[in-house]
Design an enzyme around this catalytic site. Sequence first.
Site, PDB file in Angstrom:
ATOM      1  N   ASP A 331       0.903  -1.198   0.104  1.00 14.56           N
ATOM      2  CA  ASP A 331      -0.105  -0.009   0.015  1.00 14.56           C
ATOM      3  C   ASP A 331       0.952   1.147   0.055  1.00 14.56           C
ATOM      4  O   ASP A 331       2.101   1.153   0.525  1.00 14.56           O
ATOM      5  CB  ASP A 331      -1.017   0.070   1.338  1.00 14.56           C
ATOM      6  CG  ASP A 331      -1.692   1.158   1.436  1.00 14.56           C
ATOM      7  OD1 ASP A 331      -2.147   1.682   0.640  1.00 14.56           O
ATOM      8  OD2 ASP A 331      -1.492   1.923   2.528  1.00 14.56           O
ATOM      9  N   ASP A 529      -1.268  -0.995   6.042  1.00 14.35           N
ATOM     10  CA  ASP A 529      -1.649  -0.536   7.558  1.00 14.35           C
ATOM     11  C   ASP A 529      -3.243   0.259   7.860  1.00 14.35           C
ATOM     12  O   ASP A 529      -3.603   0.083   8.938  1.00 14.35           O
ATOM     13  CB  ASP A 529      -1.036   0.718   7.609  1.00 14.35           C
ATOM     14  CG  ASP A 529      -1.288   2.199   6.902  1.00 14.35           C
ATOM     15  OD1 ASP A 529      -1.802   1.968   5.738  1.00 14.35           O
ATOM     16  OD2 ASP A 529      -1.213   3.145   7.421  1.00 14.35           O
ATOM     17  N   ASP A 533      -6.952  -1.863   3.417  1.00 21.56           N
ATOM     18  CA  ASP A 533      -5.985  -3.022   2.991  1.00 21.56           C
ATOM     19  C   ASP A 533      -6.502  -4.082   3.886  1.00 21.56           C
ATOM     20  O   ASP A 533      -5.806  -5.020   3.326  1.00 21.56           O
ATOM     21  CB  ASP A 533      -4.732  -2.606   3.719  1.00 21.56           C
ATOM     22  CG  ASP A 533      -3.879  -1.163   3.146  1.00 21.56           C
ATOM     23  OD1 ASP A 533      -4.217  -1.052   2.066  1.00 21.56           O
ATOM     24  OD2 ASP A 533      -3.466  -0.346   3.813  1.00 21.56           O
TER      25      ASP A 533
END
Length: 634
Positions: A331, A529, A533
């Site tokens: 990410d 995080d 996600d």
Amino acid sequence: MINYAERQEKEPINWGSHIELIAAIVSGILIVLAWLIGKNGVETASVTLYIIAFLIGGFAKAKEGIEETVKNKELNVEMLMVFAAIGSAMIGYWAEGAILIFIFALSGALETYTLNKSHKEISALMELQPEEAWLVQDDGSEMKVPTSSLVVGSVLAVRPGERIPVDGNIISGATAIDMSAINGESIPVTKESGDELFAGTVNLSGAIRMEMTKPSSETLFQKIITMVQSAQSEKSPSQQFIERFEGTYVKVVLITVFVMMFLPHFIFGWDWTTTIYRAIVLLVVASPCALVASIMPATLAAVSNGAKRGVLFKGGIHLEHLGSLTTIAFDKTGTLTNGTPVVTDFLVRDGVEVNEALSIFASIESQSNHPLALAITKYANEKGVNYERHIQMEDVPGHGIKAYMEDRELRVGNPRFIGQNLADAFQQGAAIDLLNEGKTVIFLRDEQGIMAAAAFKDTLRKEAVEAIKHLKDAGIHTIMLTGDNEKTAAAIAKESGIESFVAECLPEMKVEKLKELLAEYKYVGMVGDGINDAPALATATSGIAMGEGTDVALETADVVLMQNDLTRIAYATKLSRKMQRIVKQNIFFSIAVIIVLIISNFMQVVDLPLGVIGHEGSTILVILNGLRMLNQVD
């Protein structure tokens, strides 16, 4: 402040944790005494000492074997060793049987040492959890109460030198907090009113009052403990296979030994003494002790190694999977980047003072809690520019802000809100160049046109480039999945060294992309995080969460980076690969030793003493080889 080092020095030695080693040593001493007495012809006393050595050295393993057999209704390797020792004694080989028990007890003590070593981090963490806290009552007085009795909303007092008892927010006071128990960082962090606190961290300087925001069972600290405990109890696929294989193997060995007590006498013409003797030797050398000990000590040592260096594995299966990864997806926001935008460029119209424009910009943005607004006010503070904090304004969702200062209307926002043509023409198209660099640009407009433009960028984590390089060196492909626009994604990918990227990627699109990568590369990791996600973390072969991430991400992930250090990913993969190498070495070595000893027994070149040493020696060697996982991986 409590001095834990001094406290540990004053605590008496816990002899209970060393009982197996003590029993093994006592058994060894008795064996030596029995052998010396036997040499002098006192046979009865010698046999008596051997029997005592049997009982002392073999009690723990025999008890474990019997309990496991009753519980699982299946024979195990401990019972095989008990039968072998009893068989040795029955044919008069007291010394060999006692030595077998001694070395088996010694290997058991080594396994217990590995377990204790892996539990060391848990014990240390548990000690850091305060059991009591100062509760502030309605009249303002303070009363010490058990932490377990506190409820969400409780107001607590924390004095300098005390540990934060629960997760919460500061409601009065300011202090420096030692966060090392949570993130491993040694530099204290300044905390003021409104800032978040975590249980287990240390209040270093100021007296503060805080409000409890989570139950004691749900604190970040408790989650860390739970994750490590889970990792130590969950077995890897290899270990599960070995344990399933153990029961069948023990049955096969016992049947083979029973057959060998008769068959060689009729087929090879061996006398009955030799036939029974060779059957007992087979019982000893064919036992899979080394094979059973090939995996678990190495896995526990690796989990302990990772925990010590800020990498928490939620189980042996995840530790094993990590070394197989061929691709890792990242990410962007909060993972590769810090997640907080900063002002990189500030442009003004000709004839306008920079500080004047920045003051107006910050005055308007100070009314908003938008990340870009916070970045502008922070930038103005860093430049020492004063600005008004109370002006009339109107929020236009999705576009920007209208503000009114000195009877004039000002606008702050994106090009669509300000005027696309004005934005494109400002300072000879400077904004377009900034957008092409992957930056976000917002404008300040007055009655004369655009007064100023501010460019923002979410800065790359300082260790990101190094982390990506380490992964490439390890032969792992890297890809970035982000919801950001194409230009910003391209800029971050180029800056970090990421091989490829997918921009404007919604949570469901991340899952679809992960499935495509899994079909192409088979073993794929995902690092994230945020809540968005979590689905991708669950889909990946190994989900890796940043320690400062959301609760959902932490709970969904298989591995957690407690120090938010991306370079720990490469360390964790090296740790996993080293563990896999050591496990393969152990399995190959233990099987090879068993095969050689079985063949040598049929050829009558290995006697019981050498069989005992060869078999139990190989068990000790594989355990010691597994303990190498406690060392730092280069």
